[in-house]
Motif scaffolding. Structure first.
Motif, PDB file in Angstrom:
ATOM      1  N   ARG A  35      13.544  21.740   3.573  1.00 25.68           N
ATOM      2  CA  ARG A  35      13.874  21.432   2.181  1.00 25.68           C
ATOM      3  C   ARG A  35      14.779  22.499   1.567  1.00 25.68           C
ATOM      4  N   GLY A  36      15.379  23.327   2.383  1.00 21.90           N
ATOM      5  CA  GLY A  36      16.243  24.384   1.874  1.00 21.90           C
ATOM      6  C   GLY A  36      15.527  25.710   1.808  1.00 21.90           C
ATOM      7  N   GLY A  37      16.284  26.775   1.521  1.00 23.30           N
ATOM      8  CA  GLY A  37      15.698  28.107   1.426  1.00 23.30           C
ATOM      9  C   GLY A  37      15.275  28.627   2.785  1.00 23.30           C
ATOM     10  N   LYS A  38      14.112  29.278   2.814  1.00 25.00           N
ATOM     11  CA  LYS A  38      13.597  29.915   4.026  1.00 25.00           C
ATOM     12  C   LYS A  38      12.246  29.308   4.375  1.00 25.00           C
ATOM     13  N   MET A  39      12.183  28.587   5.480  1.00 27.76           N
ATOM     14  CA  MET A  39      10.975  27.874   5.874  1.00 27.76           C
ATOM     15  C   MET A  39      10.473  28.371   7.219  1.00 27.76           C
ATOM     16  N   LEU A  40       9.155  28.580   7.322  1.00 23.85           N
ATOM     17  CA  LEU A  40       8.510  28.903   8.585  1.00 23.85           C
ATOM     18  C   LEU A  40       7.766  27.665   9.061  1.00 23.85           C
ATOM     19  N   PHE A  41       8.006  27.277  10.316  1.00 18.74           N
ATOM     20  CA  PHE A  41       7.326  26.123  10.906  1.00 18.74           C
ATOM     21  C   PHE A  41       6.486  26.591  12.080  1.00 18.74           C
TER      22      PHE A  41
ATOM     23  N   ILE B  11      17.612  21.464  21.777  1.00 20.35           N
ATOM     24  CA  ILE B  11      17.064  22.437  20.849  1.00 20.35           C
ATOM     25  C   ILE B  11      15.570  22.561  21.113  1.00 20.35           C
ATOM     26  N   ASN B  12      14.997  23.689  20.795  1.00 16.68           N
ATOM     27  CA  ASN B  12      13.551  23.861  20.931  1.00 16.68           C
ATOM     28  C   ASN B  12      12.815  22.744  20.199  1.00 16.68           C
ATOM     29  N   ASP B  13      11.729  22.225  20.782  1.00 18.82           N
ATOM     30  CA  ASP B  13      11.051  21.067  20.196  1.00 18.82           C
ATOM     31  C   ASP B  13      10.459  21.356  18.821  1.00 18.82           C
ATOM     32  N   SER B  14       9.955  22.574  18.619  1.00 17.60           N
ATOM     33  CA  SER B  14       9.449  22.924  17.289  1.00 17.60           C
ATOM     34  C   SER B  14      10.582  23.016  16.270  1.00 17.60           C
ATOM     35  N   ALA B  15      11.736  23.516  16.711  1.00 14.57           N
ATOM     36  CA  ALA B  15      12.887  23.585  15.817  1.00 14.57           C
ATOM     37  C   ALA B  15      13.349  22.186  15.425  1.00 14.57           C
ATOM     38  N   LEU B  16      13.265  21.246  16.366  1.00 16.69           N
ATOM     39  CA  LEU B  16      13.636  19.868  16.077  1.00 16.69           C
ATOM     40  C   LEU B  16      12.733  19.284  14.999  1.00 16.69           C
TER      41      LEU B  16
ATOM     42  N   LEU C  48       1.937  26.767  21.084  1.00 18.40           N
ATOM     43  CA  LEU C  48       2.255  27.130  19.703  1.00 18.40           C
ATOM     44  C   LEU C  48       3.757  27.263  19.572  1.00 18.40           C
ATOM     45  N   GLY C  49       4.358  26.395  18.755  1.00 12.90           N
ATOM     46  CA  GLY C  49       5.791  26.475  18.509  1.00 12.90           C
ATOM     47  C   GLY C  49       6.072  27.209  17.219  1.00 12.90           C
ATOM     48  N   THR C  50       7.123  28.008  17.187  1.00 16.44           N
ATOM     49  CA  THR C  50       7.450  28.775  15.986  1.00 16.44           C
ATOM     50  C   THR C  50       8.955  28.707  15.730  1.00 16.44           C
ATOM     51  N   THR C  51       9.313  28.367  14.499  1.00 16.22           N
ATOM     52  CA  THR C  51      10.722  28.266  14.108  1.00 16.22           C
ATOM     53  C   THR C  51      10.877  28.731  12.672  1.00 16.22           C
ATOM     54  N   LEU C  52      11.947  29.465  12.425  1.00 18.27           N
ATOM     55  CA  LEU C  52      12.329  29.853  11.077  1.00 18.27           C
ATOM     56  C   LEU C  52      13.670  29.200  10.769  1.00 18.27           C
ATOM     57  N   ILE C  53      13.794  28.604   9.581  1.00 20.35           N
ATOM     58  CA  ILE C  53      15.082  28.095   9.119  1.00 20.35           C
ATOM     59  C   ILE C  53      15.414  28.808   7.825  1.00 20.35           C
TER      60      ILE C  53
END
Length: 261
Positions: free
Chosen positions: A130-136, A118-123, A143-148
């Motif tokens: 913590r749930g919901g919609k998070m931007l990392f 998996i992408n290192d930022s996603a890891l 610069l790593g970018t991940t949305l969960i």
């Protein structure tokens, strides 16, 4: 539970076929590959181990070094955080800050264990989710970018989109940007980019990680800094079937005036 295609299997149901979590192995080796270091941790261990990465390091060389570093650690499966895009459980392209030989590399065959890549930022992001919609946003060599969103991990490559002066976001807030413009200006650029991404993606909250996140040094509403163990926690959680209920404060959608940027 996380919707990860590599952790599911098809089983029969009265309604046809549906996806069921595979029972997780007990011991997970987590390998977090970065432009400066490769860090390793395993279930049941008290301390992590690491070695310096180098600009010409290949995937095979990395696996060889990791295998020697953790030869006394028992593990059943592996989670790999890769600094780039991943598809089909393999790197989709060569990394920007390492050597060649990563694209399409079969980590599962190399480690001889079931492996999730998996992408290192996603890891790292999943370790802080913590749930919901998070931007990392991962502020490290690049610069790593991940949305969960609702337990679905969405790795992104926003770092290489055009930003200003014919350069990218990563050119301004990655390691090279920090060295070029200095810490004060770099901090202003980070905060500006956080706000730009927040308005575009409408997350409930933002988490900043990576080796340079601590340089921000400001308390921002609904923005927090990642803990040092986040990547390791994320790697172990990939093999678990846990549902994450939304909690904590959220942004008020639509808040903010773009003219203030």
């Amino acid at each position: 539970m996380i919707r990860n295609l590599f952790a599911y299997t098809r089983v029969p149901s009265v309604h046809g076929l549906f996806m069921k979590p595979v029972p997780p192995p007990k011991r997970v080796l987590v390998v977090d590959v970065g432009g400066s270091h490769v860090k390793c941790f395993a279930s049941g261990q008290k301390k992590s181990r690491q070695f310096d990465s180098w600009s010409e390091m290949s995937a095979a060389q990395m696996v060889e070094r990791v295998s020697a570093l953790v030869e006394d650690w028992p593990f059943d499966c592996v989670s790999v955080g890769y600094p780039g895009a991943v598809t089909g459980n393999r790197p989709a392209a060569e990394p920007h800050n390492l050597g060649a030989g990563w694209q399409g590399f079969d980590f599962e065959a190399a480690f001889r264990r079931p492996t999730l890549v998996i992408n290192d930022s996603a890891l790292q992001a999943y370790g802080e989710y913590r749930g919901g919609k998070m931007l990392f946003l991962g502020l490290g060599t690049g610069l790593g970018t991940t949305l969960i969103a609702d337990d679905v991990i969405i790795p992104m490559e926003l770092a290489h989109l055009p930003y200003k002066h014919n350069s990218t976001y990563e050119d301004w807030v990655g390691k090279r940007g920090l060295e070029r413009i200095g810490e004060v200006e770099w901090r202003r650029e980070v905060l500006k980019i956080v706000e730009l991404f927040r308005r575009a993606l409408l997350p409930d909250y933002v988490v900043l990680g990576g080796g340079n996140a601590a340089r921000i040094g400001e308390s921002l509403p609904h923005v927090s800094l990642v803990n040092d163990r986040a990547a390791f926690d994320g790697g172990i959680r990939l093999w678990e079937s846990t549902k994450h209920a939304p909690e904590g404060q959220r942004f008020k959608q639509g808040a903010g005036n773009p003219a203030n940027l």
